[in-house]
Design a protein around this motif. Structure first.
Motif, mmCIF file in Angstrom:
data_model
loop_
_atom_site.group_PDB
_atom_site.id
_atom_site.type_symbol
_atom_site.label_atom_id
_atom_site.label_comp_id
_atom_site.label_asym_id
_atom_site.label_seq_id
_atom_site.Cartn_x
_atom_site.Cartn_y
_atom_site.Cartn_z
ATOM 1 N N ALA A 13 0.837 -1.210 0.000
ATOM 2 C CA ALA A 13 0.000 0.000 0.000
ATOM 3 C C ALA A 13 0.870 1.257 0.000
ATOM 4 C CB ALA A 13 -0.937 0.002 1.208
ATOM 5 N N LEU A 14 1.929 1.264 0.796
ATOM 6 C CA LEU A 14 2.831 2.410 0.874
ATOM 7 C C LEU A 14 3.502 2.673 -0.468
ATOM 8 C CD1 LEU A 14 4.360 4.520 2.663
ATOM 9 C CD2 LEU A 14 6.091 2.744 3.004
ATOM 10 N N TRP A 15 3.915 1.604 -1.155
ATOM 11 C CA TRP A 15 4.664 1.762 -2.393
ATOM 12 C C TRP A 15 3.797 2.208 -3.555
ATOM 13 C CZ3 TRP A 15 7.613 -3.370 -1.284
ATOM 14 C CH2 TRP A 15 8.552 -3.135 -0.284
ATOM 15 N N GLU A 16 2.510 2.320 -3.340
ATOM 16 C CA GLU A 16 1.670 2.933 -4.366
ATOM 17 C C GLU A 16 1.917 4.443 -4.417
ATOM 18 O OE1 GLU A 16 -2.477 1.958 -4.233
ATOM 19 O OE2 GLU A 16 -2.058 -0.133 -3.713
ATOM 20 N N PRO A 21 12.373 0.715 -1.635
ATOM 21 C CA PRO A 21 13.835 0.693 -1.521
ATOM 22 C C PRO A 21 14.398 0.105 -2.816
ATOM 23 C CG PRO A 21 12.839 -0.955 -0.078
ATOM 24 C CD PRO A 21 11.730 -0.166 -0.674
ATOM 25 N N VAL A 22 15.546 0.576 -3.227
ATOM 26 C CA VAL A 22 16.138 0.165 -4.499
ATOM 27 C C VAL A 22 16.266 -1.356 -4.589
ATOM 28 C CG1 VAL A 22 18.539 0.445 -3.736
ATOM 29 C CG2 VAL A 22 17.936 0.702 -6.160
ATOM 30 N N GLU A 23 16.490 -2.021 -3.463
ATOM 31 C CA GLU A 23 16.639 -3.485 -3.453
ATOM 32 C C GLU A 23 15.377 -4.200 -3.924
ATOM 33 O OE1 GLU A 23 19.543 -1.867 -0.451
ATOM 34 O OE2 GLU A 23 17.445 -1.488 -0.927
ATOM 35 N N MET A 24 14.235 -3.553 -3.793
ATOM 36 C CA MET A 24 12.973 -4.187 -4.169
ATOM 37 C C MET A 24 12.634 -4.008 -5.640
ATOM 38 S SD MET A 24 12.263 -5.855 -1.595
ATOM 39 C CE MET A 24 10.686 -6.496 -2.165
ATOM 40 N N GLU A 25 13.489 -3.330 -6.387
ATOM 41 C CA GLU A 25 13.279 -3.183 -7.824
ATOM 42 C C GLU A 25 13.687 -4.446 -8.578
ATOM 43 O OE1 GLU A 25 11.656 -0.683 -9.120
ATOM 44 O OE2 GLU A 25 11.590 0.459 -7.257
ATOM 45 N N THR A 26 14.496 -5.306 -7.960
ATOM 46 C CA THR A 26 14.939 -6.544 -8.585
ATOM 47 C C THR A 26 13.846 -7.599 -8.451
ATOM 48 O OG1 THR A 26 17.229 -6.034 -8.033
ATOM 49 C CG2 THR A 26 16.726 -8.337 -8.567
ATOM 50 N N TYR A 44 13.883 -6.006 8.504
ATOM 51 C CA TYR A 44 13.582 -7.042 7.523
ATOM 52 C C TYR A 44 14.847 -7.762 7.094
ATOM 53 C CZ TYR A 44 9.296 -4.305 6.665
ATOM 54 O OH TYR A 44 8.116 -3.626 6.789
ATOM 55 N N TRP A 45 14.667 -9.010 6.668
ATOM 56 C CA TRP A 45 15.673 -9.685 5.866
ATOM 57 C C TRP A 45 15.309 -9.423 4.423
ATOM 58 C CZ3 TRP A 45 14.263 -13.756 9.648
ATOM 59 C CH2 TRP A 45 15.274 -13.990 10.560
ATOM 60 N N LEU A 46 16.293 -9.143 3.594
ATOM 61 C CA LEU A 46 16.098 -9.061 2.159
ATOM 62 C C LEU A 46 16.374 -10.453 1.600
ATOM 63 C CD1 LEU A 46 15.618 -7.529 -0.491
ATOM 64 C CD2 LEU A 46 18.081 -7.007 -0.494
ATOM 65 N N ILE A 47 15.322 -11.096 1.110
ATOM 66 C CA ILE A 47 15.440 -12.435 0.544
ATOM 67 C C ILE A 47 15.638 -12.281 -0.960
ATOM 68 C CG2 ILE A 47 14.365 -14.699 0.294
ATOM 69 C CD1 ILE A 47 14.818 -13.837 3.244
ATOM 70 N N GLN A 48 16.757 -12.808 -1.453
ATOM 71 C CA GLN A 48 17.094 -12.699 -2.862
ATOM 72 C C GLN A 48 17.182 -14.099 -3.468
ATOM 73 O OE1 GLN A 48 20.631 -10.491 -1.660
ATOM 74 N NE2 GLN A 48 19.964 -8.822 -2.988
ATOM 75 N N PRO A 49 16.695 -14.265 -4.703
ATOM 76 C CA PRO A 49 16.779 -15.580 -5.332
ATOM 77 C C PRO A 49 18.223 -16.095 -5.332
ATOM 78 C CG PRO A 49 15.439 -14.104 -6.667
ATOM 79 C CD PRO A 49 16.074 -13.267 -5.585
ATOM 80 N N GLU A 63 9.989 4.787 11.030
ATOM 81 C CA GLU A 63 8.597 4.815 11.492
ATOM 82 C C GLU A 63 7.690 5.537 10.509
ATOM 83 O OE1 GLU A 63 10.042 8.735 12.587
ATOM 84 O OE2 GLU A 63 10.959 6.772 12.797
ATOM 85 N N SER A 64 8.226 6.444 9.701
ATOM 86 C CA SER A 64 7.412 7.153 8.710
ATOM 87 C C SER A 64 7.170 6.295 7.471
ATOM 88 C CB SER A 64 8.101 8.454 8.291
ATOM 89 O OG SER A 64 9.260 8.175 7.523
ATOM 90 N N GLY A 65 7.978 5.259 7.299
ATOM 91 C CA GLY A 65 7.863 4.395 6.131
ATOM 92 C C GLY A 65 8.621 4.898 4.920
ATOM 93 N N GLU A 66 9.227 6.063 5.013
ATOM 94 C CA GLU A 66 9.868 6.679 3.856
ATOM 95 C C GLU A 66 11.361 6.396 3.747
ATOM 96 O OE1 GLU A 66 8.913 10.824 3.981
ATOM 97 O OE2 GLU A 66 6.770 10.439 4.054
ATOM 98 N N GLU A 67 12.025 6.125 4.850
ATOM 99 C CA GLU A 67 13.476 5.964 4.838
ATOM 100 C C GLU A 67 13.849 4.505 5.075
ATOM 101 O OE1 GLU A 67 15.279 8.714 7.580
ATOM 102 O OE2 GLU A 67 13.733 10.192 7.115
ATOM 103 N N TRP A 68 14.888 4.059 4.360
ATOM 104 C CA TRP A 68 15.387 2.698 4.468
ATOM 105 C C TRP A 68 16.891 2.727 4.660
ATOM 106 C CZ3 TRP A 68 12.283 -1.675 4.197
ATOM 107 C CH2 TRP A 68 10.951 -1.448 3.829
#
Length: 110
Positions: A13-16, A21-26, A44-49, A63-68
């Motif tokens: 919902a937030l990413w709409e 985060p750049v890592e989630m573009e893959t 979070y753990w970033l799970i990558q194939p 807490e704002s959801g904007e910064e990673w």
């Protein structure tokens, strides 16, 4: 894990409206939430194939959801460093960690 499923929906919902985060573009990457703070930051753990558990980066969401923030280390290394004051994160509350630490299993937070 209930908290991870809740965070997955919240992030979708937030990413709409906000940047991922750049890592989630893959394609194939996903986040698994393993902790939260009383101030509302999520870890979070970033799970990558093809990745292994020992190579999973840690992503922290403000807490704002904007910064990673990303940390390329194990959870044990991260927690030890943060709680001992040897590792500083710009995302956590300024007074974190407190002198006294508390651990609560995720099932108690559902």
């Amino acid at each position: 894990m209930k908290i991870s499923a809740e965070r997955e929906g919240a992030n979708d919902a937030l990413w709409e409206y906000e940047d991922k985060p750049v890592e989630m573009e893959t394609e194939g990457n996903r986040l698994v939430c393993w902790a939260t703070t009383d101030n509302g930051e999520y870890l979070y753990w970033l799970i990558q194939p093809g990745g292994t558990p020992a190579s999973r980066p840690i992503l922290i969401n403000s807490e704002s959801g904007e910064e990673w923030e990303r940390y390329d280390m194990t959870v044990t290394q991260f927690l030890t460093g943060v709680l001992n004051g040897e590792l500083h994160t710009d995302t956590f509350f300024d007074r974190f960690p407190l002198l006294s630490h508390e651990f609560r299993p995720a099932r108690q937070m559902q």
